[in-house]
Design a protein around this motif. Sequence first.
Motif, PDB file in Angstrom:
ATOM      1  N   LEU A 418       0.837  -1.206   0.000  1.00 54.64           N
ATOM      2  CA  LEU A 418       0.000   0.000   0.000  1.00 54.64           C
ATOM      3  C   LEU A 418       0.869   1.253   0.000  1.00 54.64           C
ATOM      4  O   LEU A 418       0.541   2.251  -0.635  1.00 54.64           O
ATOM      5  N   VAL A 419       1.995   1.201   0.709  1.00 47.86           N
ATOM      6  CA  VAL A 419       2.909   2.347   0.796  1.00 47.86           C
ATOM      7  C   VAL A 419       4.304   1.888   0.411  1.00 47.86           C
ATOM      8  O   VAL A 419       4.772   0.847   0.874  1.00 47.86           O
ATOM      9  N   GLY A 420       4.965   2.653  -0.427  1.00 53.70           N
ATOM     10  CA  GLY A 420       6.320   2.305  -0.853  1.00 53.70           C
ATOM     11  C   GLY A 420       6.799   3.244  -1.936  1.00 53.70           C
ATOM     12  O   GLY A 420       6.086   4.186  -2.321  1.00 53.70           O
ATOM     13  N   PRO A 421       7.982   3.034  -2.485  1.00 54.51           N
ATOM     14  CA  PRO A 421       8.475   3.860  -3.585  1.00 54.51           C
ATOM     15  C   PRO A 421       7.643   3.665  -4.847  1.00 54.51           C
ATOM     16  O   PRO A 421       6.925   2.677  -4.991  1.00 54.51           O
ATOM     17  N   ARG A 422       7.763   4.596  -5.770  1.00 49.46           N
ATOM     18  CA  ARG A 422       7.061   4.489  -7.043  1.00 49.46           C
ATOM     19  C   ARG A 422       7.604   3.295  -7.827  1.00 49.46           C
ATOM     20  O   ARG A 422       8.819   3.124  -7.948  1.00 49.46           O
ATOM     21  N   PRO A 423       6.737   2.438  -8.402  1.00 52.12           N
ATOM     22  CA  PRO A 423       7.222   1.279  -9.183  1.00 52.12           C
ATOM     23  C   PRO A 423       7.840   1.732 -10.491  1.00 52.12           C
ATOM     24  O   PRO A 423       7.158   2.329 -11.329  1.00 52.12           O
ATOM     25  N   PRO A 424       9.133   1.464 -10.729  1.00 58.83           N
ATOM     26  CA  PRO A 424       9.798   1.972 -11.931  1.00 58.83           C
ATOM     27  C   PRO A 424       9.621   1.050 -13.137  1.00 58.83           C
ATOM     28  O   PRO A 424       9.316  -0.136 -13.004  1.00 58.83           O
ATOM     29  N   LEU A 425       9.852   1.617 -14.302  1.00 55.81           N
ATOM     30  CA  LEU A 425       9.843   0.862 -15.550  1.00 55.81           C
ATOM     31  C   LEU A 425      11.193   0.182 -15.760  1.00 55.81           C
ATOM     32  O   LEU A 425      12.218   0.644 -15.245  1.00 55.81           O
ATOM     33  N   PRO A 426      11.236  -0.901 -16.543  1.00 56.32           N
ATOM     34  CA  PRO A 426      12.518  -1.585 -16.783  1.00 56.32           C
ATOM     35  C   PRO A 426      13.584  -0.688 -17.399  1.00 56.32           C
ATOM     36  O   PRO A 426      14.755  -0.776 -17.042  1.00 56.32           O
ATOM     37  N   ASP A 427      13.196   0.197 -18.341  1.00 55.19           N
ATOM     38  CA  ASP A 427      14.206   1.055 -18.961  1.00 55.19           C
ATOM     39  C   ASP A 427      14.736   2.101 -17.990  1.00 55.19           C
ATOM     40  O   ASP A 427      15.870   2.574 -18.124  1.00 55.19           O
ATOM     41  N   GLU A 428      13.927   2.484 -16.985  1.00 54.22           N
ATOM     42  CA  GLU A 428      14.418   3.381 -15.943  1.00 54.22           C
ATOM     43  C   GLU A 428      15.469   2.665 -15.105  1.00 54.22           C
ATOM     44  O   GLU A 428      16.551   3.203 -14.833  1.00 54.22           O
ATOM     45  N   VAL A 429      15.155   1.433 -14.707  1.00 51.58           N
ATOM     46  CA  VAL A 429      16.060   0.667 -13.845  1.00 51.58           C
ATOM     47  C   VAL A 429      17.365   0.366 -14.566  1.00 51.58           C
ATOM     48  O   VAL A 429      18.440   0.330 -13.948  1.00 51.58           O
TER      49      VAL A 429
END
Length: 497
Positions: A418-429
Amino acid sequence: MWQFGETMPHVPVARPAQTQVIREQPPSGRRTSKPVWYAPAAVIGDVAGAAVPVYLAFAPAGSTHAAAYATVAAAAWLLVRGARDRYCEPSLGERDNTGPALQDWLVLVGLLAVVRAATGEESPFLVALAALVPCAPTSAVVHTLIHRHLVARRRDGRAVRRALVIGEANAVDGLASHLAKRTDHELVVVGVCPIGDEDPHALAPVATRLGRQAPQRPSADSAPVLEAARRLDVDVVLIVPGPHMTGTRLRRLSWALHGEELPLVVVPGLTEVAGRRVGILSVAGLTILSVAPPLRRGLATLVKSVTDRLGAVLLIALLAPVFVAVALAVRLDSPGPVVHRQTRIGRGGQPFTMAKFRTMVADAERLRHQLTGTNEQDGRMFKIRRDPRITRVGRVLRRCSLDELPQLFNVVRGHMSLVGPRPPLPDEVAGYDEVERRRLAVKPGLTGLWQVSGRSDLSWDETVALDLRYVDNWSPSGDVVVLVRTVRAVVVGAGAY
């Protein structure tokens, strides 16, 4: 450990909007006192928040003890708050009060439960518990208003403490600029004392200098520092340790400062570490700063996992009509699937499929390549304030954050929290450095510090800094605070595009 004066990539000390705000030095004279009405206002707010709801809960039922119940509740609430130093001058207004208020409320409920059992009180338990619920939010509102008033005063150079900074030139520069870029704290650097001949670039003037080598006579250090402190009328002396500020030298300087009743603050250079993780140890006569590791396992994390899934299931059930209405609106607005599925990166770098209501045209991914040159973000994320791919319904869904609702199913499946960092995209990672990869140490969240602090209006560095703060300092009470702030963020809609 990062020392002031060194470079730490992608973790800023302040938002760009704030970095141009340099607080001016206040005039001479003691400025440590806060307005005298802070404590009475906090007490009155707590009394009203406890007594009034309890009285209103029992008086309509004809209870002859309504006034007594209200008095006991107010007295117990004041006792709990006072015992935890919520009314002391140093802490009043220094932060918002949501987390502490919730902690104190749990203590209050436990205390009154003991009193109830000891006295054999037979009032309806659920009514009594419901009557106590307003205590925490009322207290949080009052203390938040006090906090905002104090921050406004500090922008004008009031209710602050004048500080003299001692250390290596680059460390003095780092600390002085760090403090000058923020106006929400009590310290204003009015002078610096560099060690050695190197000239710092700090905003404050050089008040005096110390030699690189510790002198034979302690007064050779203390005399110029004390003279500068008197001349600048400082309230506190900040010392940044370094190779030339040895423990013995620091100790002798502290004797002189304390003889003048000047407090000494040693600045280790650690940033974004919650106070609850820091402790002081005394080993073999040495004073040691201890930093506990972030919570990653144990009962607290188990409770978070269970609470996430149960909370998600409950929200899905409660919001079922909203799901249906949004799905119908998306389908009627533009051709394409109702739900958009996208690969995101979760905890430990594991990919998962994240679901959200579609807010763009069906071929948005293909069109993204044509819009690469219009990206308004300064880092890995791709964001355009007026993205032409967003549909009419999509703009409304983003404004209200309704497009994120299907991610509740990701929470139930254990991909997200419910609470956490924004889920990133593979190309961001793929472009992350070692600092940025630390964002993946916990599950991504449906909401988080990024979402409640400005969302897309934030720079990439700010986004990373907020996520790292969450990763390093996670706590259950912190999650509750974020969830409460999420409601306001959704209503205001700032940065949602």
